[in-house]
Design an enzyme around this catalytic site. Structure first.
Site, PDB file in Angstrom:
ATOM      1  N   LYS A   1      -1.032  -9.577   2.797  1.00  0.00           N
ATOM      2  CA  LYS A   1      -0.270  -8.701   4.059  1.00  0.00           C
ATOM      3  C   LYS A   1      -1.173  -7.852   4.733  1.00  0.00           C
ATOM      4  O   LYS A   1      -1.864  -7.267   4.340  1.00  0.00           O
ATOM      5  CB  LYS A   1       0.897  -8.263   3.670  1.00  0.00           C
TER       6      LYS A   1
ATOM      7  N   GLU B   1      -1.295  -5.591   8.829  1.00  0.00           N
ATOM      8  CA  GLU B   1      -0.256  -4.938   9.633  1.00  0.00           C
ATOM      9  C   GLU B   1      -1.123  -5.128  10.970  1.00  0.00           C
ATOM     10  O   GLU B   1      -2.346  -5.287  11.178  1.00  0.00           O
ATOM     11  CB  GLU B   1      -0.341  -3.405   9.521  1.00  0.00           C
TER      12      GLU B   1
ATOM     13  N   GLU C   1       9.304  -4.160  10.797  1.00  0.00           N
ATOM     14  CA  GLU C   1       9.696  -3.028  10.209  1.00  0.00           C
ATOM     15  C   GLU C   1       9.940  -1.967  11.280  1.00  0.00           C
ATOM     16  O   GLU C   1       9.336  -2.133  12.294  1.00  0.00           O
ATOM     17  CB  GLU C   1       8.587  -2.243   9.543  1.00  0.00           C
TER      18      GLU C   1
ATOM     19  N   ASP D   1      -0.885  -6.188  -0.453  1.00  0.00           N
ATOM     20  CA  ASP D   1      -1.398  -5.467   0.912  1.00  0.00           C
ATOM     21  C   ASP D   1      -2.789  -5.290   1.185  1.00  0.00           C
ATOM     22  O   ASP D   1      -3.432  -4.768   0.173  1.00  0.00           O
ATOM     23  CB  ASP D   1      -0.683  -4.160   1.074  1.00  0.00           C
TER      24      ASP D   1
ATOM     25  N   ASP E   1       0.878  -1.135   0.040  1.00  0.00           N
ATOM     26  CA  ASP E   1      -0.078   0.017  -0.244  1.00  0.00           C
ATOM     27  C   ASP E   1       0.920   1.146  -0.034  1.00  0.00           C
ATOM     28  O   ASP E   1       0.376   2.321  -0.245  1.00  0.00           O
ATOM     29  CB  ASP E   1      -1.004  -0.052   1.282  1.00  0.00           C
ATOM     30  N   SER E   2       2.096   1.198  -0.046  1.00  0.00           N
ATOM     31  CA  SER E   2       2.975   2.153  -0.138  1.00  0.00           C
ATOM     32  C   SER E   2       2.975   2.848  -1.458  1.00  0.00           C
ATOM     33  O   SER E   2       3.165   3.854  -1.844  1.00  0.00           O
ATOM     34  CB  SER E   2       4.605   1.823  -0.121  1.00  0.00           C
TER      35      SER E   2
HETATM   36  O1  KIV Z   1       3.410  -1.214   1.830  1.00  0.00           O
HETATM   37  C1  KIV Z   1       4.706  -1.536   1.662  1.00  0.00           C
HETATM   38  O2  KIV Z   1       5.462  -1.127   0.901  1.00  0.00           O
HETATM   39  C2  KIV Z   1       5.199  -2.165   2.938  1.00  0.00           C
HETATM   40  C3  KIV Z   1       6.591  -2.388   2.999  1.00  0.00           C
HETATM   41  C4  KIV Z   1       7.159  -1.261   3.517  1.00  0.00           C
HETATM   42  C5  KIV Z   1       7.057  -3.751   3.951  1.00  0.00           C
HETATM   43  O3  KIV Z   1       4.253  -2.590   3.667  1.00  0.00           O
END
Ligand code: KIV
Length: 267
Positions: free
Chosen positions: A115, A117, A184, A85, A46-47
């Site tokens: 993924k 969090e 992280e 994500d 989600d970056s």
């Molecule tokens: O969204 C992302 O890129 C991440 C990484 C920084 C692990 O969660």
């Protein structure tokens, strides 16, 4: 020819002490390049909201955006294992919506895993998604979606009490069924302790050299994101000036009438 990577490979790699390479990716051409280089795992993170869409943080990213980018990556048919994500608000409300949204990333996006969090407090969510046969990667320590609770993007687990809480989070996500966990922004000694204790692979970002694998944001390693440059990032290329040079040359040639030439034209 490269073999399709599966969750089983990552267990074997951890057991053999072979490091796992992970990078973020959000589009088709980059996925083709990255996969051609033999990356083990691609994270459609989600970056994307920060480095591609220009948001200040990851909170505004939607399920539709995550599905769009995951589909673009999957069109490259990568041999790498693709994890997508779950964005903010897609898994925090209740287990039913968490399961539905995880399923959408797999069914509509084409990802092999998701993924999310959080540690002990999302253990039930991890189990619920694993029960649908969707592999889950956990993400603990500095969790960017908890930006406002953390008071910024700050290293987590520096004090003994906080470090112990993160250690317990690691145990909880493994017990809940996660196949892997991102660590992280935590001290390297804590990451080393967690990596030694867990049987699932740890993937570090700003967590030192003792994790079972490493992940970075692609735009950071290519010098394409000038907003932040955290200490843990290593810049492997500086593409900003390369792109500026190409765009400036194009503009100059269009203005001067030297592009297009006859060879770029149809008769
Ligand atoms: O969204 C992302 O890129 C991440 C990484 C920084 C692990 O969660």
């Amino acid at each position: 020819m490269q073999k399709q990577k599966t969750v089983l490979d990552f267990q074997k790699m951890k057991a053999a002490g072979e490091r796992i390479s992970v990078l973020t990716c959000y589009d088709y051409p980059t996925a083709l390049i990255m996969d051609g280089c033999g990356i083990d795992m691609i994270l459609v993170g989600d970056s994307v909201g920060v480095v591609v869409a220009g948001y200040d943080n990851t909170l505004p990213v939607t399920m539709e955006e995550m599905i769009y980018h995951t589909r673009a990556v999957m069109r490259a048919r990568p041999k790498a294992f693709v994890v997508a994500d779950l964005p903010y608000l897609s898994y925090q409300i209740d287990l039913a919506s968490a399961r539905l949204n995880a399923g959408r990333l797999v069914k509509d996006g084409g990802a092999a895993a998701v993924k999310l969090e959080g540690g002990a407090h999302v253990a039930d969510t991890i189990s619920a998604i694993c029960d649908m046969d969707i592999p889950v990667m956990a993400h603990i320590g500095l969790t960017p979606q908890s930006l406002h609770r953390m008071g910024g993007f700050k290293v987590q687990g520096k004090g003994e009490e906080q470090a112990d809480r993160i250690f317990q989070d690691a145990l909880a996500v493994e017990k809940a069924g996660a196949f892997s966990v991102v660590l992280e922004g935590i001290p390297m000694k804590l990451a080393q302790r967690i990596s030694a204790e867990l049987s699932i692979p740890t993937i570090g970002i700003g967590a030192g050299p003792h994790c079972d694998g490493q992940v970075l944001v692609l735009h950071d390693i290519l010098g394409l994101c000038s907003k932040y440059s955290p200490k843990f990032v290593k810049r492997y290329a500086d593409l900003g000036p390369v792109i500026s040079g190409a765009v400036a040359s194009y503009i100059a040639e269009v203005k001067a009438g030297t592009f297009p030439e006859e060879k770029h034209s149809f008769s």
